[in-house]
Design a protein around this motif. Structure first.
Motif, short mmCIF file in Angstrom:
data_model
loop_
_atom_site.label_atom_id
_atom_site.label_comp_id
_atom_site.label_asym_id
_atom_site.label_seq_id
_atom_site.Cartn_x
_atom_site.Cartn_y
_atom_site.Cartn_z
N ASP A 160 0.83 -1.20 0.00
CA ASP A 160 0.00 0.00 0.00
C ASP A 160 0.87 1.25 0.00
OD1 ASP A 160 0.91 0.41 2.61
OD2 ASP A 160 -0.91 -0.36 3.54
N GLU A 161 0.24 2.42 0.14
CA GLU A 161 0.97 3.69 0.04
C GLU A 161 1.98 3.87 1.18
OE1 GLU A 161 -2.96 4.34 2.14
OE2 GLU A 161 -2.24 3.36 0.31
N ASN A 162 1.83 3.10 2.25
CA ASN A 162 2.77 3.18 3.37
C ASN A 162 3.84 2.10 3.31
OD1 ASN A 162 1.39 5.38 4.65
ND2 ASN A 162 -0.18 3.92 5.34
N GLY A 163 3.86 1.36 2.21
CA GLY A 163 4.87 0.33 2.04
C GLY A 163 4.56 -0.96 2.77
N ARG A 164 3.35 -1.10 3.29
CA ARG A 164 2.98 -2.32 4.00
C ARG A 164 2.42 -3.36 3.03
NH1 ARG A 164 1.87 -1.46 9.91
NH2 ARG A 164 0.93 -3.51 9.75
N ASN B 294 -0.01 -5.40 1.46
CA ASN B 294 -1.47 -5.30 1.40
C ASN B 294 -1.91 -5.49 -0.05
OD1 ASN B 294 -4.12 -4.86 2.12
ND2 ASN B 294 -3.96 -2.63 2.07
N THR C 3 -4.89 -3.47 13.00
CA THR C 3 -4.87 -2.50 11.92
C THR C 3 -5.64 -3.06 10.73
OG1 THR C 3 -2.80 -3.39 11.04
CG2 THR C 3 -2.63 -1.63 12.69
N GLU D 42 -2.13 -3.35 16.44
CA GLU D 42 -1.91 -1.91 16.48
C GLU D 42 -0.96 -1.60 17.64
OE1 GLU D 42 -4.47 2.11 17.49
OE2 GLU D 42 -5.48 0.45 16.46
N TYR E 214 4.22 -5.59 12.04
CA TYR E 214 4.54 -4.81 10.84
C TYR E 214 4.45 -5.59 9.54
CZ TYR E 214 9.09 -6.68 12.38
OH TYR E 214 10.09 -7.49 12.83
#
Length: 254
Positions: free
Chosen positions: A67-71, A73, A110, A116, A137
């Motif tokens: 995703d946009e946060n590099g996770r 997904n 999350t 979380e 993470y």
């Protein structure tokens, strides 16, 4: 599978070729050994015959792995489907944490499904519960998991003793880069490999040893002093070599 005698091996993975979590040489060696690699496909369902044996796997196109946060997904286009016939299927699509108890215990998750927690202290919204590793993470390395455990242990120690969990926890990794302008760039020394034919039907070591003298000749000493215990660190065609004792050389290739 190739070592054990399979003539036709197809490996299907979520990532694009340049995103695959593998070293370039690993991919190259797989291709050398006639492993067919299919990228950007995610497993959708398994099909079987009346005996219960799987004979086909369906896939959907993976449009993005992170995703946009590099996770981690994965996102899919379920209108672009394909399937592959198979007589043997090896499932190696990672692992996931057992989080079924989290809701009952009031532990927040999350959207991607991890626990979380505060990224600095690893404290969850339940102040006496701390989370870390892949369950926090997402998929990373063993080294990251060990570091995460150390961080959580420090936080737990502070929590038990009534100390500030965040004080002096920010890390800085800045160091002065050595001057390399006048250092000649040398070609990397590549070790020999056994032939593709010699890899068939066995688990022999593929990559042979490097000769010590050529390796020594490829290491220009920079005396950068950035490594503990006065070890010498040298840069050579993208590799980092460390000499920790006479005649003992190890190389890390980023």
């Amino acid at each position: 599978a190739r070592r054990l005698g399979s003539d036709d091996v197809t490996m299907v993975c979520l990532e694009k070729r340049d995103e695959m979590p593998a070293w370039d040489y690993e991919i190259e060696e797989a291709l050398e050994e006639k492993v067919h690699i299919v990228n950007s496909q995610g497993p959708l369902r398994f099909y079987g015959d009346d005996s219960g044996k799987v004979n086909e796997v369906g896939f959907q196109e993976c449009t993005a792995v992170f995703d946009e946060n590099g996770r981690f997904n994965p996102q899919y286009d379920d209108c672009k489907l394909t399937s592959y016939e198979a007589d043997t299927v090896i499932v190696a699509i990672g692992q996931m944490g057992e989080t079924g108890f989290a809701d009952k215990e009031g532990i927040a998750l999350t959207p991607p499904g991890g626990y979380e927690a505060d990224p600095l202290t690893l404290q969850t919204p339940i102040d006496w519960v701390f989370a870390g590793g892949d369950a926090y993470y997402g998929p990373k390395s063993v080294v990251d998991a060990i570091a995460s455990g150390k961080t959580a242990a420090e936080s737990i120690h502070r929590f038990i003793n009534g100390l500030d969990l965040a004080e002096d926890r920010e890390k800085s990794y800045e160091f002065e880069k050595p001057e390399i302008e006048n250092v000649p760039r040398l070609d990397r020394v590549h070790p020999d490999k056994i032939s593709v034919a010699d890899r068939e039907g066995n688990f022999k070591e593929v990559t042979l040893d490097l000769a010590l003298e050529p390796l020594k000749g490829s290491i220009p000493c920079l005396s950068c002093g950035s490594v503990p215990n006065a070890q010498c660190v040298s840069l050579s065609a993208g590799a980092v070599s460390t000499i920790s004792s006479p005649g003992r050389i190890s190389t890390w290739v980023p």
